[in-house]
Enzyme design. Structure first.
Site: not given
Ligand code: FAD
Ligand code: SF4
Ligand code: FES
Ligand code: FES
Lengths: 337, 769, 179
Positions: B249-250, B660, B663, B669, B732-733, B736
């Protein structure tokens, strides 16, 4: 893709008969031979090529895909696949420039499909040529102008250009053939003929849509090289933005006969820079009979690009071309066997 | 490659958090069985092919459709002449609506940008549709377009009027800059880029009565569903989106694009399924993209390296009608301690399609500028760039003084520097070589705000003890299937194989867009809440008077290995426990509201989520604090002495991104992000013929992304971090985070290799000749 | 070539005639499958649209990404640049044919799972078909070779290092299996 009829042939004469048709040039003829299809399907999907009949010559593979090295001479069938030639032990050992030019081209899958004959006939990657929604492209629509002259032309040619077309010849293998002074066997309705490979492609001049001297219906059957032991000292250097799966921005094919540090013979071809596979006799002349060192290599590179003309985004190319040639010559000189 | 597991203490008894497990959807993906939307088997499908505009600005004077209609198998051709008024306009995504652009193709003869959809041909076969599409003749009235930035650098504009401008600012940056003993002032730029996910943009629409089912790869099925319903003037519950797998997707599949409604209408007109797979070339204009940016950075510092002035002015390009900007100054203004800060963001409108999200939208271009300038400052100061970051590190927002919830930037630097071997770097440019290759080492800061959104999830415990997780979230490769399964396994104490996860279907409980790196944090918290609710019910039954654990303290009962366990060793299987709660499955539906949500979001968040509207609590202003994930990235580049080609064989990133969950997928990612960063620095740019405002390298042979041979050593290190301020699970995500710092790290390494400072991306060999 | 193939007969002399319809039999994953199609249909579209074998993916349709990689007579090729008609009489293997539907995966598939050699998974069938061929061709002897010979398969999620690791794991297992 326009509708077409599909036909297989099982002899060269049947192919030639099937391909016999009036047209301006071989590549725009309404009958097209299907070899690997990697140029043909691509351009048909883009509506750039619109053949009405496809003649599948792959059944000729049994007779036209030989890779023969006999008493030092090489015969490469037109339907030999790029990958098979690139991996062939005798070719890799004695004619490395051939193997390297093929191995560094396209991808493993494409090389498994693509034939040598199709490879030398691949079309330019000029975006204005490949996208029919651009109105100006002399190669696609004679007389329509050239959008690349003042357009996006980072990858366009600086050698062999005309005011009508500056499209780069994109292939790699052709430079190797030039560097080894190859010949091409051609079959046609008028019979068979053999020409020097350097006479196969023609510069755009006034007629960019005419790219080769092949006549409609003519079929390439083989490439031949009169081998020499010194051709071991040959290499193909390809410069590009990413490490693989990309056309050359600059390339050099060099075959060097070096004895006691003196250049007895050298053949130099330049890729990614010219409208056709480009042999540089100017550079060869600078080197022949002389010792090869950095200084001399630079002089040769100067000579090779003396006539180069950049415009806009490709203004850097002569310099890159010179550096590429210098690097290729010096690397060839230091090759050890 | 190494991976150090992030263990920050257990949150539950499942022992699943932080454990590297294979992706649970892996088998489907390696066997070709994963059903991406265009893979859905269907009977009697008609095929659509788009016709797009060859001009960027003007009008369609006339169509010539005779030849196209004459093609065997053509069923229908949509143009503005028969589509006018058929599709209602919806609001712009970035303005709180659905649409990736307010440009409505085929609503009139007007052309807003090259590549705009001007006709849709539908035929019995893909081949016939394509042939006919090429035969659609168009007469245009052409106006000269504006392509984007002018050739000269943009002129700086006054920045300091905090009363009239919302751009982050404090102190008097101009004055402090004038007085600073060491200064850097430079322009930087980043090019147009396109997502180029390998999956093409496809849409397949099927009507059954008044019920519309749409198979389309989506990062936001609820947004798509509601947006299309509104466009077509039908009730949202008549529309279903199915998108269980998304081939990348990005950001390109986040907001509603124009194509979907037309395919729906085509399917309705023909009363049969219609399938569109837009071409790669069309992918450059049928969705959004990352617009080109320019930056003017001014840094002033004391001779000890302390920043005294930081100003960052950005320029971005948008379409004529839409004011889209990423405005990364929100982040660059709070990155380092500095008493005087000024920022400004300007938008230039051009005859282009509307830009939008692309992986780390705001941070990528803006951090490139500031982190390049920081490196230039370090050079000017004769200081190690890591030390410069240390001197200017901050634990508070320098403008508001609000604390970072946690910030382990310098730990990341020290960890990554050690792994990279930074200590052996000779700082003199061009001093490190390997044969004919010049070696350069560079580093930069990475960061990304921790955004969290309202999210819903349903968790069902079946009588056989298996667990089913359902949420209309998305796994676009991020590993969401796996992270959510891990979360359920963690809280319910069941083996991972017993958990199944359903995503990507708008009939599931609403979840936010897979964007802004919020999804794992948001949906995992929703799943955790649902699991906690199930636990509560199971424990209540177990300690009830008729339960096996009657009389025990309910807080002491734990869940592991598929059992409820009491401290005295007593246990009961989940199966038995749920049977006592009644016949059949037991389920819990949780509605998670971010802890950091503002009052307004708390009030309307759930309703907006249900309507598929964008709603997210931003990490850049999380109430009394700000919350970001951080990282430090170190890159080695090699530049050939003669021919100047640039390669990046080695990269190390250390990241502190909270807890995490998974992992394996988190590492992938971040690794993907680092490679994206190399790609943006050295390869990617959508090139444009400015005379016509048209893209020219719009395919995968000419738009460069790295191939396998470009990438060698990539090392991802997790720096453990415990931060439950960000959300209950402390996530935290990181989708990106990886590619934010890389652009600058590569540019800084190129400087170190060659002594040439390249401020305009991508860096290509001709810049170094 | 099968001499009795109807395709051998000359097409209509008038080249502007409409397309033929071809009645083809393709050998896919060990089974004979009939495809009635226009000569323009590519092998990729025949697999996906006519035969329901959607494991092979379309990422570009122009030979630029590798997502459509299949094996034809044991060689990896791009099905998007192959006419279905030209594949008649050849043995085609797709990702669906690499391992039985239930039961053990092919060592390469297993290795891709073990090394998380994908994210979105869209390039994966092509990567795996390419990786299997990379090993059987003998182009997986060094890391550098693997990287080079896998460069015809783009992965936008950028799983490249994991793909290299997966191939290194699968290579000896494939050799064992074939021995
Ligand atoms: C993404 C991509 C990347 C590529 N990268 C490179 C690269 O880096 N370097 C490089 O060199 N090439 C590259 N190529 C081009 C590729 O090598 C050529 O497409 C291929 O070699 C053409 O051979 P083919 O057999 O597939 O030709 P076909 O497509 O079958 O035929 C091409 C043309 O030649 C004619 N023809 C074919 N055989 C004969 C014959 N024997 N006699 C007369 N006419 C004939 C056909 O009628 C047709 O007009 C790339 C291609 C793609 C798609
Ligand atoms: S350079 Fe040649 S191929 Fe390209 S637009 Fe000009 S005429 Fe056409
Ligand atoms: S779809 Fe065939 S190479 Fe991309
Ligand atoms: S896994 Fe997404 S493109 Fe490779």
């Amino acid at each position: 893709m326009r509708p077409f009829s599909y036909q297989r042939v099982d002899s060269v004469s049947a192919a030639v008969q099937a391909g016999r048709i009036d047209a301006n040039g071989h590549l725009d003829a309404p009958v097209q031979f299907l070899a690997g299809g990697t140029t043909l399907l691509d351009l048909m999907k883009l509506d750039v090529m619109r053949p009405q009949r496809i003649v599948d010559i792959n059944p000729l593979e049994t007779s036209l895909s030989d890779i023969a090295v006999e008493s030092g001479d090489v015969r490469l069938g037109a339907l030999a696949r790029m990958s098979d030639v690139a991996d062939h032990p005798a070719i890799r050992k004695d004619f490395p420039v051939i193997a390297q030019s093929l191995k560094l081209a396209a991808s493993a899958q494409l090389r498994n499909m693509a034939s040598l004959g199709g490879n030398v006939l691949q079309r330019t990657r000029c975006t204005y040529f490949r996208d029919v929604s651009w109105a100006s492209c002399n190669k696609r629509i004679p007389g329509s102008g050239c959008a690349a002259l003042e357009g996006v032309n980072r990858k366009h040619a600086v050698l062999g250009t005309s005011e009508n077309c500056i499209a780069t010849y994109p292939g790699d293998f052709a430079q190797a053939l030039l560097a080894l002074d190859a010949t091409v066997d051609i079959a046609g309705v008028q019979g068979d003929r053999t020409i020097a490979f350097r006479d196969l492609h023609v510069k755009p001049g006034e007629t960019p849509h005419v790219e080769t001297t092949l006549l409609p219906g003519e079929i390439i059957t083989a490439f031949r090289i009169a081998g020499e032991p010194w051709m071991k000292r040959s290499l193909y250097l390809k410069i590009r933005d990413r490490e693989s799966y990309e056309f050359a921005i600059a390339s050099a094919a060099v075959a060097l006969d070096l004895q006691d540090g003196i250049v007895r013979q050298v053949r130099i071809a330049i890729g990614g820079m010219a409208t056709v596979p480009w042999r540089s006799e100017e550079a060869e002349a600078v080197l022949t009979g002389k010792p090869l060192d950095e200084e001399r290599a630079r002089q040769a590179a100067q000579a090779a690009f003396a006539a180069a003309r950049g415009r806009g985004e490709n203004a850097f190319k002569p310099e890159l071309g010179r550096e590429t040639l210098v690097r290729a010559l010096l690397e060839a000189a230091t090759l050890e066997f | 490659m190494t991976i150090s597991e992030s263990q920050v203490g257990p949150i539950s008894e499942g022992g699943m958090f932080g454990k590297p497990v294979p992706r649970i959807d892996g088998r489907l993906k390696v066997t070709g069985a994963a059903c991406y939307p265009s893979d859905t088997p269907m009977e009697d499908t008609a095929h659509a092919y788009l016709v797009t505009s060859a001009i960027a600005r003007g009008k369609i004077k006339a169509f010539h459709l005779e030849d196209a209609k004459a093609v065997d198998g053509v069923l229908d051709i949509l143009t503005w002449e028969n589509m006018k008024g058929k599709v209602r306009s919806v609001r712009f995504f970035a303005g709180g609506g659905y649409a990736s652009s307010t440009i409505m193709p085929m609503s009139s003869s007007k052309i807003w940008h090259a590549g705009q959809i001007i006709a849709v041909v539908i035929a019995e076969s893909f081949e016939a549709a394509r042939e006919a599409a090429y035969k659609v003749g168009v007469d245009y009235a052409v106006n000269k377009p504006k392509a984007g930035f002018d050739e000269s650098r943009p002129q700086p504009r006054p920045m300091t009027n905090p009363l009239t401008r919302s751009d982050p600012a404090t102190g008097d940056a101009e004055k402090a800059f004038a007085a600073a003993p060491v200064k850097i002032e430079a322009y930087y730029s980043t090019p147009t880029q396109h997502h180029n996910a390998i999956e093409l943009f496809s849409t397949t629409c099927v009507w059954s009565g008044d019920q519309l089912t749409i198979y389309e790869p989506s990062q936001y099925v609820h947004g798509l569903k509601n947006g299309v319903a509104r466009q077509l003037g039908i009730k949202p519950d008549k529309v279903r989106i199915i998108s269980p797998f998304v081939g990348g997707g990005f950001g390109g599949k986040a907001a509603l694009t124009a194509r979907t409604a037309f395919i729906a209408l085509a399917a309705q007109r023909l009363n049969r399924p219609v399938k569109l797979v837009a071409t790669r070339k069309q992918a450059y204009t049928v969705s959004n993209f990352r617009a080109e940016t320019q930056h003017l950075i001014k840094l002033g510092a004391e001779s000890n390296g302390q920043l005294t002035s930081l100003s960052h002015e950005g320029w971005e390009v948008s379409s004529r009608p839409d004011e889209y900007k990423v405005a990364g100054t929100e982040t660059t203004a709070v990155l380092y301690a500095c008493p005087n800060i000024a920022t400004r963001v300007n938008v230039i409108h051009a005859d282009r399609s509307t830009p939008g999200f692309m992986r780390s939208p705001a941070e990528v271009p803006y951090i490139f500028a500031i982190e390049s300038a920081m490196d230039e400052l370090a050079v000017a100061l004769h200081m190690d760039p890591v030390e410069l970051r240390r001197i200017n590190d901050t634990q508070i927002n320098p403008i508001t003084d609000a604390p970072y919830s946690s910030r382990a930037l310098m730990t990341c630097y020290d960890t990554a520097a050690k792994a990279f071997g930074w200590a052996s770097r000779n700082p003199v440019p061009g001093s490190m070589t390997d044969g004919d290759w010049l070696i350069g080492w560079g580093c930069a800061t990475s960061c990304y705000p921790t955004n969290v959104a309202p999210a819903e999830a349903k968790v069902t415990l079946a009588p056989n003890g298996s667990v089913r997780v359902q949420s209309a979230g998305h796994d676009i490769g991020t590993g969401a299937y796996t992270a959510l399964a891990i979360t359920a396994a963690e809280f319910l104490g069941v083996p991972l194989e017993r958990v199944s996860v359903e995503l990507g279907d708008s009939t599931l409980p609403p979840a936010p867009v897979a964007g802004g790196s919020n999804a794992t944090a948001s949906i995992c918290n929703a799943v955790a809440d649902a699991c906690k609710e199930l636990r509560h019910r199971l424990v209540t039954a177990a300690v009830a008077s008729n339960g096996p654990m009657h009389g025990l303290d309910r807080d002491m009962i734990t869940f592991s290995d598929g059992q409820l366990r009491a401290p005295d060793g007593q246990s009961e299987t989940l199966m038995a426990a749920s049977a006592r709660l009644g016949f059949g499955p037991i389920e819990a539906h949780a509605k998670y509201m971010p802890e950091i949500a503002s009052k307004t979001i708390k009030l309307v968040g759930n309703a907006m989520l249900g309507k598929g509207l964008p709603i997210m609590a931003s990490g850049t202003s999380a109430g009394d604090h700000i919350q970001y994930a951080f990282g430090a990235e170190f890159v080695e580049v090699r530049v050939h002495r003669r021919t100047r080609e640039i390669r990046a064989p080695r990269i190390v990133g250390a990241f502190a991104a909270g807890r995490i969950i998974s992992p394996t997928t988190a590492r992938s990612q971040l690794m993907g992000g680092l490679i994206w960063g190399i790609s943006a620095a050295l390869h990617e740019a959508t090139e444009m013929d400015h005379r016509f405002a048209r893209y020219v390298n719009d395919d995968l042979a000419e738009y460069m992304v790295p191939v396998n041979a470009d990438i060698q050593d990539v090392e991802v290190i997790f720096v453990p971090e415990d931060d439950t301020k960000v959300n209950a699970l402390g996530i935290k995500g990181l989708g990106e985070l990886g590619n934010v710092g890389t652009n600058a790290a590569v540019a800084n390494a190129v400087y170190h290799a060659t002594g040439q400072r390249i401020r305009d991306l991508p860096i290509r060999l001709e810049n170094l000749l | 070539m099968d001499a009795s193939s109807p395709l051998k007969s000359s097409p209509p002399e008038n080249l502007r005639d409409r397309c033929q319809t071809l009645d083809l039999v393709l050998q896919v994953n060990g089974r004979s499958r009939r495809v009635v199609a226009d000569p323009r249909v590519t092998l990729l579209d025949a697999l996906r649209e006519n035969l329901g074998l959607t494991g092979s993916k379309k990422g570009c349709d122009h030979g630029q990404c590798g997502a459509c990689t299949v094996h034809v007579d044991g060689r990896r090729v791009l099905s998007c640049l192959t006419f279905a008609a030209a594949a008649e009489g050849k043995h085609i293997t797709t990702i669906e044919g690499l391992a039985p539907q239930e039961g053990d995966l092919h060592p390469m598939q297993q290795a891709f799972m073990d090394h998380d050699a994908f994210q979105c998974g869209y390039c994966t069938p092509g990567q795996i078909m390419s990786a299997v061929a990379c090993v059987t061709e003998g182009h997986a002897e060094t890391d550098a070779d693997i990287r080079e010979y896998m460069s015809g398969n783009l992965c936008r999620c950028a799983a490249y290092p994991n793909i290299v690791d997966a191939i290194k794991q699968a290579k000896p297992l494939m050799r064992e299996r074939d021995a």
